[in-house]
Design an enzyme around this catalytic site. Structure first.
Site, mmCIF file in Angstrom:
data_model
loop_
_atom_site.group_PDB
_atom_site.id
_atom_site.type_symbol
_atom_site.label_atom_id
_atom_site.label_comp_id
_atom_site.label_asym_id
_atom_site.label_seq_id
_atom_site.Cartn_x
_atom_site.Cartn_y
_atom_site.Cartn_z
ATOM 1 N N GLY A 229 2.580 -1.928 1.846
ATOM 2 C CA GLY A 229 2.787 -2.744 3.045
ATOM 3 C C GLY A 229 3.520 -4.014 2.674
ATOM 4 O O GLY A 229 3.962 -4.179 1.526
ATOM 5 N N ASP B 20 13.070 -3.938 0.976
ATOM 6 C CA ASP B 20 13.281 -2.483 1.103
ATOM 7 C C ASP B 20 13.353 -2.061 2.575
ATOM 8 O O ASP B 20 14.405 -2.161 3.187
ATOM 9 C CB ASP B 20 12.305 -1.660 0.252
ATOM 10 C CG ASP B 20 10.825 -1.918 0.529
ATOM 11 O OD1 ASP B 20 10.507 -2.659 1.462
ATOM 12 O OD2 ASP B 20 9.988 -1.341 -0.203
ATOM 13 N N SER C 37 8.991 -5.631 -1.646
ATOM 14 C CA SER C 37 8.904 -4.191 -1.388
ATOM 15 C C SER C 37 7.553 -3.866 -0.775
ATOM 16 O O SER C 37 6.587 -4.615 -0.932
ATOM 17 C CB SER C 37 9.078 -3.417 -2.696
ATOM 18 O OG SER C 37 8.763 -2.049 -2.489
ATOM 19 N N HIS C 38 7.482 -2.739 -0.075
ATOM 20 C CA HIS C 38 6.192 -2.263 0.418
ATOM 21 C C HIS C 38 5.294 -1.876 -0.751
ATOM 22 O O HIS C 38 4.078 -1.830 -0.614
ATOM 23 C CB HIS C 38 6.386 -1.047 1.329
ATOM 24 C CG HIS C 38 6.846 -1.404 2.717
ATOM 25 N ND1 HIS C 38 8.067 -1.966 2.961
ATOM 26 C CD2 HIS C 38 6.229 -1.287 3.917
ATOM 27 C CE1 HIS C 38 8.186 -2.174 4.264
ATOM 28 N NE2 HIS C 38 7.087 -1.773 4.870
ATOM 29 N N SER C 39 5.911 -1.573 -1.870
ATOM 30 C CA SER C 39 5.144 -1.133 -3.036
ATOM 31 C C SER C 39 5.081 -2.239 -4.091
ATOM 32 O O SER C 39 6.123 -2.712 -4.548
ATOM 33 C CB SER C 39 5.813 0.110 -3.630
ATOM 34 O OG SER C 39 5.476 0.237 -4.990
#
Lengths: 132, 214
Positions: free
Chosen positions: A49, A73, A14-16
């Protein structure tokens, strides 16, 4: 029959970092240690990112000879995952699939399937049934 | 009259010039980092400038060792460094461009010229991003630049083509990347990736023009 085949591994991208780790926590709660599991979230600085190097490490960590299913994601996560899989090199890159499925639901369903010893193709198909 | 193609391929083989090119790219991105972030804030997540700067600085940190390599190896190494440091979608895209350039220029038994190697590399970027011309990405700069190079336009004209091509992305509706979620609201903004690509192209052209033997 007497030689137990390893279960398919699960990787969450995920970006998070919070989403990746949180999803991994949910998966772990579902399947315990029966499935190799790793996550990569955020860029190298810990900000939002994605990071091809980090994803590569996660795939290595969750590596299984039965294969690895990757959940991503947004777009950059997918592009960086593809890059990471390529960097894994043949023949192992052939055993990694990016699933077209929602991250949380897909990973949980896939992990449940994988914990039963299902092959990669079935793990992926089960997760992708969730996509419209 | 300068011959774009001949000069680009000839000059790049010089290690000292490769170091100069790396520094030119780093300085250009550093100077425009805020601008690229602003473009990205309009239609993306606002970090394209910082991402690109991080990638260029990482390449810069190994400029001496990279420049000592044969050109194909140097390009591959730079590409890998960009992938590992830019992050986001731009990392794999710029990384693929340079890594494929390296592989193409190395292709055994074939004498590849620079424009045709670039063409193959751009096609690889298109496959990687599953994008096409007109999707409002860096491809909308790369293709015209390749075309100008293949037609041996002077370096100053190639630089202008790149800048113009980036501006033209403002009229496009984003079909790929974060901006695509905005749909029609992406229209009217220059694509950050196209912009960084044009800035780098123009900087490289200027540098080659200036360092060409009189």
């Amino acid at each position: 029959m007497n030689e137990k085949t390893p279960n398919v591994g699960i990787v969450i991208v995920s970006h998070s970092p919070l989403i990746a780790r949180g999803t991994a926590d949910m998966v772990r709660q579902m399947v315990g240690d029966s499935v190799p599991l790793a996550w990569s979230g955020g860029n190298r600085q810990g900000d939002l990112g994605t990071d091809a190097g980090g994803i590569l490490e996660a795939i290595e960590a969750a590596w299984s000879e039965a294969g690895v299913a990757v959940f991503v994601d947004l777009g950059g996560a997918e592009t960086n995952s593809e890059m990471a899989i390529e960097m894994l090199g043949l023949p192992r890159s052939k055993k990694v699939s990016i699933c077209n499925a929602p991250v949380v639901e897909g990973a949980v369903v896939a992990a449940a399937e994988a914990s039963g010893g299902a092959p990669l193709s079935r793990v992926v198909a089960t997760a992708e049934e969730l996509s419209p | 009259m300068s011959s774009g193609h001949g000069r680009v391929s000839g000059v790049l083989a010089e290690p000292v010039l490769l170091m100069g090119l790396i520094e030119t790219c780093r300085a250009t991105i550093a100077a425009n980092s805020e601008h690229l972030c602003a473009l990205d804030r309009a239609i993306g997540d606002g970090d394209h400038g910082t991402n690109m700067r991080r990638g260029c600085e990482a390449v810069s940190a190994e400029d001496a060792s990279v420049s000592a390599l044969p050109l194909p190896d140097a390009l591959e190494k730079i590409g890998l460094t960009l992938v590992m440091n830019i992050g986001g979608a731009a990392g794999p895209l710029y990384g693929t461009l340079l890594m494929e350039m390296g592989r193409e220029l190395r292709a055994p038994g074939e004498k590849r010229d620079f424009p045709s190697a670039l063409k193959q590399a751009i096609n690889a970027v298109a496959r990687r991003g599953r994008s096409h011309v007109g999707d409002k990405t860096l491809l909308d700069v790369l293709y015209p630049v390749q075309d100008a190079l293949a037609h041996r336009l002077p370096l100053t004209d190639i630089a202008r083509q790149a800048e113009l091509a980036a501006e033209l992305t403002a009229a496009m509706r984003a079909m790929r990347g974060r901006a695509s979620y905005l749909g029609d609201r992406s229209i009217g903004h220059v694509d950050p990736g196209a912009s960084s690509c044009a800035l780098l192209t123009a900087a490289i052209c200027r540098y080659l023009e200036e360092s060409a033997p009189a």
